[in-house]
Design a protein around this motif. Sequence first.
Motif, PDB file in Angstrom:
ATOM      1  N   ASN A  68       1.247  -1.142  -0.318  1.00 46.15           N
ATOM      2  CA  ASN A  68       0.081   0.254  -0.107  1.00 46.15           C
ATOM      3  C   ASN A  68       0.556   1.238   0.360  1.00 46.15           C
ATOM      4  O   ASN A  68       1.670   0.498   0.614  1.00 46.15           O
ATOM      5  CB  ASN A  68      -0.997  -0.153   1.514  1.00 46.15           C
ATOM      6  CG  ASN A  68      -2.385  -0.808   0.756  1.00 46.15           C
ATOM      7  OD1 ASN A  68      -3.008  -1.087  -0.124  1.00 46.15           O
ATOM      8  ND2 ASN A  68      -2.089  -2.130   2.022  1.00 46.15           N
ATOM      9  N   CYS A  97      -2.889   3.949  -2.008  1.00 45.23           N
ATOM     10  CA  CYS A  97      -2.896   2.486  -3.319  1.00 45.23           C
ATOM     11  C   CYS A  97      -2.382   1.854  -3.382  1.00 45.23           C
ATOM     12  O   CYS A  97      -1.688   1.358  -2.566  1.00 45.23           O
ATOM     13  CB  CYS A  97      -2.067   3.864  -4.024  1.00 45.23           C
ATOM     14  SG  CYS A  97      -1.801   2.764  -6.008  1.00 45.23           S
ATOM     15  N   THR A 127      -3.676   6.126 -11.722  1.00 45.98           N
ATOM     16  CA  THR A 127      -3.954   7.192 -10.700  1.00 45.98           C
ATOM     17  C   THR A 127      -3.401   6.803  -9.699  1.00 45.98           C
ATOM     18  O   THR A 127      -3.509   7.198  -8.644  1.00 45.98           O
ATOM     19  CB  THR A 127      -5.208   6.007 -10.391  1.00 45.98           C
ATOM     20  OG1 THR A 127      -4.865   4.593 -10.301  1.00 45.98           O
ATOM     21  CG2 THR A 127      -6.551   6.322 -11.781  1.00 45.98           C
ATOM     22  N   CYS A 128      -1.821   5.886  -9.468  1.00 51.60           N
ATOM     23  CA  CYS A 128      -1.372   6.149  -7.850  1.00 51.60           C
ATOM     24  C   CYS A 128      -0.373   7.319  -7.949  1.00 51.60           C
ATOM     25  O   CYS A 128       0.020   7.793  -7.334  1.00 51.60           O
ATOM     26  CB  CYS A 128      -0.285   4.929  -7.923  1.00 51.60           C
ATOM     27  SG  CYS A 128      -1.451   3.514  -7.158  1.00 51.60           S
TER      28      CYS A 128
END
Length: 343
Positions: free
Chosen positions: A223, A227, A253-254
């Motif tokens: 993590n 994310c 998107t991270c």
Amino acid sequence: MMAKFCNSLLCITLGLSMVSVSAETISLSELGHLDVGYTSPKKVASYEGSPLPAQIARLPGNDYWVMAPENIQQVTFLVGQGQVVSKNQAIVRLTGPEVFHFLAQIEAAKTLYDLAKQRYDRNQPLLRNGSIGADKWREISQEYFSAHLEYEHMQHFMEMVKSIDTDTESLVVMAPVAGIVNLNHLNSPYSVGTQLFSIIPADSIRVKVSVPMSQSTSLSAVNINQCHIAIDEVSAIAEGVFLTAWSNPVPQTCHLLLGQQITVIPEYQKAVYLVPKVSVFTWQQDSQVFTQKDQSLIALSIDVLGSTADDYIIASDQDLSQIKVLSQSVAAVKGILLGLGGE
């Protein structure tokens, strides 16, 4: 005399062993009016471990390299370093008389290939009816395949050429695949065979993390700022006491950058237990808990793997799901244990 000495030593050893065992067991009757309470360890299938250093890296061997086809006088990059590019997007402009020298070479290579192919096709029937010998056919075949490979090599580069400008003696090379562009900035001329740029496919961008060997088999995900990325593979070659793990491709998107140094929270897929922090104590350099069995409290060694706000994440060789763990007056019971142990 020796037999008596050995028997005496054996008795002393057994006696010390019995003291050690009894020192870790307390009868409930010995607690007097001490107010005690118990809890049942909560079994969970996974847990988050201590933070680990990691890096956003590219999976080795997946880059698509584009080389200079000729000695180039001027190289002008049309995109920025690390930019995400699409397939067929313009990447670099090559300028100079060498560019058109290369184009002339392609025309010459095509002419030679066409002639060699015509000769190859024309002589195939002669080979079948025995009109030419094996040595002559070998010469014709070698000439044909050599011309074919040379032309195909040049044509492969031309498939990446987006446009040609005769006025400026330049051509524009485009991205053969989509991904992240890695530009090869040089302080010297770009000679033939020099890397112009490479494209790193998006699915090659991974989280690279070093995980302790003792926990490598149960590492399932990492993590990074909420994310969540699953682990794809773990290396079978150790680096000290660590193994290198690679995640699945990093989602855009991270918002993570290639080469970025980060800290990740590892997630381990392993059956473990949650117990209140007040239940865990240290005894003879081991982490332990008191468990109730019949009319006694027994000190049980555990492995502390991590923690939450209120609980420790622990593992044990025994199944803890069906036992009770002391969760009240633990310090006081440990004090009694210390007295019994003579420490």
